[in-house]
Design a protein around this motif. Sequence first.
Motif, PDB file in Angstrom:
ATOM      1  N   ALA A   1      13.520 -25.032  30.305  1.00  0.00           N
ATOM      2  CA  ALA A   1      13.301 -23.648  30.749  1.00  0.00           C
ATOM      3  C   ALA A   1      12.686 -22.810  29.635  1.00  0.00           C
ATOM      4  CB  ALA A   1      14.622 -23.027  31.210  1.00  0.00           C
ATOM      5  N   THR A   2      13.186 -22.969  28.441  1.00  0.00           N
ATOM      6  CA  THR A   2      12.650 -22.221  27.297  1.00  0.00           C
ATOM      7  C   THR A   2      11.191 -22.577  27.051  1.00  0.00           C
ATOM      8  OG1 THR A   2      14.821 -22.068  26.270  1.00  0.00           O
ATOM      9  CG2 THR A   2      12.916 -21.809  24.815  1.00  0.00           C
ATOM     10  N   MET A   3      10.866 -23.856  27.106  1.00  0.00           N
ATOM     11  CA  MET A   3       9.492 -24.288  26.846  1.00  0.00           C
ATOM     12  C   MET A   3       8.537 -23.856  27.948  1.00  0.00           C
ATOM     13  SD  MET A   3      10.083 -27.934  24.989  1.00  0.00           S
ATOM     14  CE  MET A   3      11.824 -28.292  25.130  1.00  0.00           C
ATOM     15  N   ILE A   4       9.008 -23.832  29.178  1.00  0.00           N
ATOM     16  CA  ILE A   4       8.181 -23.307  30.264  1.00  0.00           C
ATOM     17  C   ILE A   4       7.886 -21.829  29.995  1.00  0.00           C
ATOM     18  CG2 ILE A   4       8.170 -22.667  32.709  1.00  0.00           C
ATOM     19  CD1 ILE A   4       9.611 -25.324  33.289  1.00  0.00           C
ATOM     20  N   GLU A   5       8.888 -21.109  29.544  1.00  0.00           N
ATOM     21  CA  GLU A   5       8.705 -19.687  29.217  1.00  0.00           C
ATOM     22  C   GLU A   5       7.654 -19.515  28.115  1.00  0.00           C
ATOM     23  OE1 GLU A   5      11.366 -16.268  27.147  1.00  0.00           O
ATOM     24  OE2 GLU A   5      12.345 -17.427  28.722  1.00  0.00           O
TER      25      GLU A   5
ATOM     26  N   ASP B   1       0.688 -14.644  38.643  1.00  0.00           N
ATOM     27  CA  ASP B   1       2.070 -14.658  38.160  1.00  0.00           C
ATOM     28  C   ASP B   1       2.090 -15.535  36.907  1.00  0.00           C
ATOM     29  OD1 ASP B   1       4.795 -15.332  37.717  1.00  0.00           O
ATOM     30  OD2 ASP B   1       5.253 -14.933  39.822  1.00  0.00           O
ATOM     31  N   PRO B   2       2.038 -14.936  35.709  1.00  0.00           N
ATOM     32  CA  PRO B   2       1.925 -15.742  34.483  1.00  0.00           C
ATOM     33  C   PRO B   2       3.009 -16.800  34.291  1.00  0.00           C
ATOM     34  CG  PRO B   2       1.360 -13.488  33.992  1.00  0.00           C
ATOM     35  CD  PRO B   2       1.905 -13.507  35.407  1.00  0.00           C
ATOM     36  N   PRO B   3       4.288 -16.529  34.575  1.00  0.00           N
ATOM     37  CA  PRO B   3       5.268 -17.608  34.388  1.00  0.00           C
ATOM     38  C   PRO B   3       4.993 -18.834  35.260  1.00  0.00           C
ATOM     39  CG  PRO B   3       6.388 -15.504  34.412  1.00  0.00           C
ATOM     40  CD  PRO B   3       4.959 -15.243  34.838  1.00  0.00           C
ATOM     41  N   LEU B   4       4.609 -18.618  36.515  1.00  0.00           N
ATOM     42  CA  LEU B   4       4.315 -19.756  37.389  1.00  0.00           C
ATOM     43  C   LEU B   4       3.025 -20.448  36.972  1.00  0.00           C
ATOM     44  CD1 LEU B   4       5.305 -18.390  40.917  1.00  0.00           C
ATOM     45  CD2 LEU B   4       6.662 -19.763  39.318  1.00  0.00           C
ATOM     46  N   ALA B   5       2.002 -19.673  36.634  1.00  0.00           N
ATOM     47  CA  ALA B   5       0.744 -20.259  36.171  1.00  0.00           C
ATOM     48  C   ALA B   5       0.949 -21.016  34.866  1.00  0.00           C
ATOM     49  CB  ALA B   5      -0.314 -19.168  35.998  1.00  0.00           C
ATOM     50  N   GLY B   6       1.766 -20.474  33.986  1.00  0.00           N
ATOM     51  CA  GLY B   6       2.062 -21.146  32.725  1.00  0.00           C
ATOM     52  C   GLY B   6       2.808 -22.447  32.943  1.00  0.00           C
TER      53      GLY B   6
END
Length: 135
Positions: free
Chosen positions: A40-44, A69-74
């Motif tokens: 989760a941290t690395m996805i963030e 949506d940057p979190p989803l795109a990331g």
Amino acid sequence: MLLPGGISVKIPTIPALVLLKLFAWRDRHRDDTRDALDVATMIEWYSSGKYFDRLYDQETDWLEKFDYDPPLAGAALLGSQIPSLLDEKGTAELLRVLDDQELMGRLAKDMGGSRPDLLVRAMIQGVHAAVSTSK
């Protein structure tokens, strides 16, 4: 990376760390959720700082796909980087893990935070997109 005294240290990429943590979580999630928290941290990380800039400068397709949506795109961008680290057998094993809906539901639950299920799905979409374009 070069440390004081001229000591050279190799640092793994974030996609390599996520790959390691995914398999570690798969193997020990019944006893410990720390690997899911690390994922989760690395996805963030992949939607902030230089990765946020990368989304808007070079990876706008992912932003469009996920309605800016940057979190989803990331998460999808991160996922798209993982298959290149693996050979055919490794990729098949990764897909076996990621395509197990029950297991990925558990990963999302163990990750906690905001919208973990959507982040996991976005990361999986990124993996699948990379695998399909490499064939």
